[in-house]
Design a protein around this motif. Structure first.
Motif, PDB file in Angstrom:
ATOM      1  N   ALA A  77       0.759  -1.305  -0.004  1.00 18.60           N
ATOM      2  CA  ALA A  77      -0.099   0.060  -0.034  1.00 18.60           C
ATOM      3  C   ALA A  77       0.821   1.107   0.031  1.00 18.60           C
ATOM      4  O   ALA A  77       1.729   1.162   0.511  1.00 18.60           O
ATOM      5  N   GLY A  78       0.423   2.212  -0.775  1.00 13.72           N
ATOM      6  CA  GLY A  78       1.349   3.437  -1.014  1.00 13.72           C
ATOM      7  C   GLY A  78       2.537   3.438  -1.654  1.00 13.72           C
ATOM      8  O   GLY A  78       3.005   4.574  -2.141  1.00 13.72           O
ATOM      9  N   SER A  79       2.580   2.349  -2.539  1.00 18.18           N
ATOM     10  CA  SER A  79       3.689   2.364  -3.453  1.00 18.18           C
ATOM     11  C   SER A  79       3.093   1.773  -4.904  1.00 18.18           C
ATOM     12  O   SER A  79       2.048   1.332  -5.057  1.00 18.18           O
ATOM     13  N   THR A  80       3.805   2.245  -5.916  1.00 25.01           N
ATOM     14  CA  THR A  80       3.397   1.715  -7.427  1.00 25.01           C
ATOM     15  C   THR A  80       4.737   1.214  -8.021  1.00 25.01           C
ATOM     16  O   THR A  80       5.824   1.375  -7.757  1.00 25.01           O
ATOM     17  N   ALA A  81       4.315   0.087  -8.978  1.00 22.99           N
ATOM     18  CA  ALA A  81       5.439  -0.193  -9.707  1.00 22.99           C
ATOM     19  C   ALA A  81       5.631   0.645 -10.978  1.00 22.99           C
ATOM     20  O   ALA A  81       4.850   1.114 -11.470  1.00 22.99           O
ATOM     21  N   VAL A  82       6.602   0.885 -11.330  1.00 25.15           N
ATOM     22  CA  VAL A  82       7.245   1.847 -12.400  1.00 25.15           C
ATOM     23  C   VAL A  82       7.241   0.988 -13.601  1.00 25.15           C
ATOM     24  O   VAL A  82       7.977   0.094 -13.568  1.00 25.15           O
ATOM     25  N   CYS A  83       6.792   1.139 -14.678  1.00 31.07           N
ATOM     26  CA  CYS A  83       6.855   0.371 -15.987  1.00 31.07           C
ATOM     27  C   CYS A  83       7.213   0.981 -17.257  1.00 31.07           C
ATOM     28  O   CYS A  83       7.116   2.417 -17.168  1.00 31.07           O
ATOM     29  N   ALA A  84       7.809   0.334 -18.228  1.00 27.87           N
ATOM     30  CA  ALA A  84       8.141   0.650 -19.308  1.00 27.87           C
ATOM     31  C   ALA A  84       7.615   0.168 -20.675  1.00 27.87           C
ATOM     32  O   ALA A  84       6.979  -0.809 -20.533  1.00 27.87           O
ATOM     33  N   SER A  85       7.292   1.089 -21.550  1.00 34.24           N
ATOM     34  CA  SER A  85       6.635   0.462 -22.754  1.00 34.24           C
ATOM     35  C   SER A  85       7.222  -0.847 -23.278  1.00 34.24           C
ATOM     36  O   SER A  85       8.405  -0.845 -23.331  1.00 34.24           O
ATOM     37  N   SER A  86       6.516  -1.734 -23.226  1.00 32.16           N
ATOM     38  CA  SER A  86       6.711  -3.164 -23.882  1.00 32.16           C
ATOM     39  C   SER A  86       7.631  -3.108 -25.046  1.00 32.16           C
ATOM     40  O   SER A  86       8.379  -4.361 -25.493  1.00 32.16           O
ATOM     41  N   ASP A  87       7.290  -2.326 -26.008  1.00 33.78           N
ATOM     42  CA  ASP A  87       8.029  -2.319 -27.357  1.00 33.78           C
ATOM     43  C   ASP A  87       9.354  -2.073 -27.379  1.00 33.78           C
ATOM     44  O   ASP A  87      10.105  -2.445 -28.510  1.00 33.78           O
ATOM     45  N   VAL A  88       9.887  -1.910 -26.277  1.00 29.37           N
ATOM     46  CA  VAL A  88      11.409  -1.536 -26.149  1.00 29.37           C
ATOM     47  C   VAL A  88      12.184  -2.304 -25.135  1.00 29.37           C
ATOM     48  O   VAL A  88      13.104  -1.987 -24.438  1.00 29.37           O
ATOM     49  N   LYS A  89      11.175  -3.222 -24.510  1.00 30.35           N
ATOM     50  CA  LYS A  89      11.794  -4.209 -23.281  1.00 30.35           C
ATOM     51  C   LYS A  89      11.640  -5.392 -23.782  1.00 30.35           C
ATOM     52  O   LYS A  89      10.902  -6.063 -24.694  1.00 30.35           O
ATOM     53  N   ASP A  90      12.744  -6.454 -23.383  1.00 25.46           N
ATOM     54  CA  ASP A  90      12.717  -7.956 -23.509  1.00 25.46           C
ATOM     55  C   ASP A  90      11.709  -8.460 -22.491  1.00 25.46           C
ATOM     56  O   ASP A  90      11.467  -7.754 -21.665  1.00 25.46           O
ATOM     57  N   GLU A  91      11.544  -9.720 -22.678  1.00 27.95           N
ATOM     58  CA  GLU A  91      10.551 -10.372 -21.739  1.00 27.95           C
ATOM     59  C   GLU A  91      11.181 -10.621 -20.279  1.00 27.95           C
ATOM     60  O   GLU A  91      10.558 -10.321 -19.324  1.00 27.95           O
ATOM     61  N   ASP A  92      12.568 -10.279 -20.187  1.00 31.94           N
ATOM     62  CA  ASP A  92      13.131 -10.626 -19.086  1.00 31.94           C
ATOM     63  C   ASP A  92      13.565  -9.164 -18.193  1.00 31.94           C
ATOM     64  O   ASP A  92      13.849  -8.749 -17.123  1.00 31.94           O
ATOM     65  N   GLY A  93      12.825  -8.044 -19.086  1.00 35.90           N
ATOM     66  CA  GLY A  93      13.106  -6.665 -18.301  1.00 35.90           C
ATOM     67  C   GLY A  93      14.154  -6.059 -18.844  1.00 35.90           C
ATOM     68  O   GLY A  93      14.316  -4.951 -18.459  1.00 35.90           O
ATOM     69  N   GLU A  94      15.156  -6.681 -19.532  1.00 37.21           N
ATOM     70  CA  GLU A  94      16.284  -5.798 -20.022  1.00 37.21           C
ATOM     71  C   GLU A  94      15.920  -5.128 -21.386  1.00 37.21           C
ATOM     72  O   GLU A  94      15.301  -5.645 -22.083  1.00 37.21           O
ATOM     73  N   GLU A  95      16.643  -3.973 -21.508  1.00 33.31           N
ATOM     74  CA  GLU A  95      16.476  -3.239 -22.720  1.00 33.31           C
ATOM     75  C   GLU A  95      16.905  -3.789 -24.022  1.00 33.31           C
ATOM     76  O   GLU A  95      18.097  -4.595 -23.881  1.00 33.31           O
ATOM     77  N   ASP A  96      16.272  -3.621 -24.951  1.00 29.66           N
ATOM     78  CA  ASP A  96      16.739  -4.395 -26.186  1.00 29.66           C
ATOM     79  C   ASP A  96      17.885  -3.587 -26.761  1.00 29.66           C
ATOM     80  O   ASP A  96      18.299  -2.313 -26.430  1.00 29.66           O
ATOM     81  N   GLU A  97      18.880  -4.156 -27.316  1.00 23.28           N
ATOM     82  CA  GLU A  97      20.084  -3.372 -27.783  1.00 23.28           C
ATOM     83  C   GLU A  97      20.255  -3.858 -29.429  1.00 23.28           C
ATOM     84  O   GLU A  97      19.932  -4.699 -29.878  1.00 23.28           O
ATOM     85  N   PRO A  98      20.497  -2.725 -30.107  1.00 21.65           N
ATOM     86  CA  PRO A  98      20.375  -2.683 -31.750  1.00 21.65           C
ATOM     87  C   PRO A  98      21.682  -3.713 -31.902  1.00 21.65           C
ATOM     88  O   PRO A  98      22.510  -3.835 -31.276  1.00 21.65           O
ATOM     89  N   SER A  99      21.174  -4.456 -33.018  1.00 24.90           N
ATOM     90  CA  SER A  99      22.121  -5.654 -33.276  1.00 24.90           C
ATOM     91  C   SER A  99      23.184  -5.066 -34.457  1.00 24.90           C
ATOM     92  O   SER A  99      22.900  -4.403 -35.222  1.00 24.90           O
ATOM     93  N   CYS A 100      24.448  -5.789 -34.233  1.00 28.37           N
ATOM     94  CA  CYS A 100      25.433  -5.740 -35.366  1.00 28.37           C
ATOM     95  C   CYS A 100      25.697  -6.745 -35.922  1.00 28.37           C
ATOM     96  O   CYS A 100      25.389  -7.986 -35.499  1.00 28.37           O
ATOM     97  N   PRO A 101      25.832  -6.875 -37.349  1.00 30.35           N
ATOM     98  CA  PRO A 101      26.028  -8.224 -37.962  1.00 30.35           C
ATOM     99  C   PRO A 101      27.223  -8.942 -37.539  1.00 30.35           C
ATOM    100  O   PRO A 101      28.206  -8.509 -36.911  1.00 30.35           O
ATOM    101  N   ALA A 102      27.006 -10.347 -37.530  1.00 27.59           N
ATOM    102  CA  ALA A 102      28.145 -11.001 -36.969  1.00 27.59           C
ATOM    103  C   ALA A 102      29.524 -11.114 -37.740  1.00 27.59           C
ATOM    104  O   ALA A 102      30.492 -11.264 -37.395  1.00 27.59           O
ATOM    105  N   SER A 103      29.326 -10.388 -38.860  1.00 22.78           N
ATOM    106  CA  SER A 103      30.631 -10.185 -39.733  1.00 22.78           C
ATOM    107  C   SER A 103      31.510  -8.899 -39.488  1.00 22.78           C
ATOM    108  O   SER A 103      32.456  -8.719 -39.776  1.00 22.78           O
TER     109      SER A 103
END
Length: 280
Positions: free
Chosen positions: A75-101
């Protein structure tokens, strides 16, 4: 991983830890700090407590990052949330990917250029260039540019790469006065609060203790020249060392708060008398 900040933030209903549709819980400290800036609150402390939501949560005007493995809605607290389109399922932020080459030799191949990564490089690219995104502050990049100029070396490219991988250092607001509100009888059960009031609080000349019957432990930080600027932090369950560290960071020294070592001299006068009479 360093990435662009989430497009938007939201909060759960007061007293719950369930995010609105389209938003996910925040489980990394950096995003929690950015949420505080974006939402206009103060990031107060990273600590571990079982009775508040896991990860990023808010109480009054303060955001906290809770490292407890489970946590709980309160009571008296709230969970703070971020838009899901920039979050992974585990809560870590997405990282733009670099080609394997990508070979990390300074040549950025198609698919891993500034145009596709935005104004900041991705963390993998930065590491391969020798920049640690978790520790590199933009102030260091400014210093790098100055040193290269002083040495007569053309360092524009190096400076640009550095700025593309750095993070801004958060400026911590210091307050000119603080008040610790507590129920005197609660110290019998809360040994950390008792320890802080008896041994550590006297080291802060700008801190006052106010006993209120039935009150939950809380800190109020104030700016004497701006009476409307008051930040309140619920400190129920905080460790004695956490309280000390928080005030060391947030409260002006006020002519010297005393040394942090256990053997430091304790302030004399009314403080000592109050502590002896109220906390045994």
């Amino acid at each position: 991983a360093l990435a662009a900040p989430p497009k938007s933030f939201a909060e759960s209903t007061l007293g719950t830890a369930k995010c609105p549709d389209g938003f996910d819980r925040i489980f990394d400290e950096d995003t929690c700090r950015r949420a505080a800036q974006r939402l206009g609150f103060v990031f107060t402390l990273k600590y571990e407590v079982s009775t508040y939501p896991k990860g990023c949560f808010r109480v009054d005007d303060s955001l906290y990052f809770n490292t407890h493995e489970k946590g709980a809605a309160k009571a008296g607290s709230t969970a703070v949330c971020a838009s899901s389109d920039v979050k992974d399922e585990d809560g870590e932020e997405d990282e733009p990917s670099c080609p394997a080459s990508f070979d990390g030799k300074g040549v950025v191949p198609a698919g891993c250029d500034k145009g596709k990564l935005g104004s900041q490089k991705n963390a993998t690219y930065c590491r391969l260039q020798g920049f640690d995104t978790s520790r590199l502050s933009c102030g260091t990049c400014e210093l790098l540019g100055k040193r290269l100029d002083e040495a007569g070396i053309s360092g524009k490219s190096a400076s640009e790469e550095c700025f593309a991988c750095c993070r801004e250092t958060m400026k911590v607001e210091r307050f000119g006065a603080a008040r610790l509100i507590a129920d005197a009888s609660s110290q019998e059960k809360d040994q950390d609060l008792h320890d802080f009031i008896k041994r550590k609080a006297p080291r802060f000349p700008l801190l006052e203790v106010e006993y209120q019957e039935g009150a939950s432990a809380a800190l109020e930080l104030e700016q004497p020249d701006d009476p409307s600027r008051v930040v309140r932090a619920d400190v129920t369950g905080w460790k004695s060392d956490d309280l000390f560290a928080f005030l060391e960071q947030r409260l002006e020294k006020g002519g010297g708060s005393g040394e942090s070592a256990e053997g430091s001299t304790v302030a004399q006068g009314a403080w000592t008398a109050e502590i002896q009479s109220c906390s045994g």
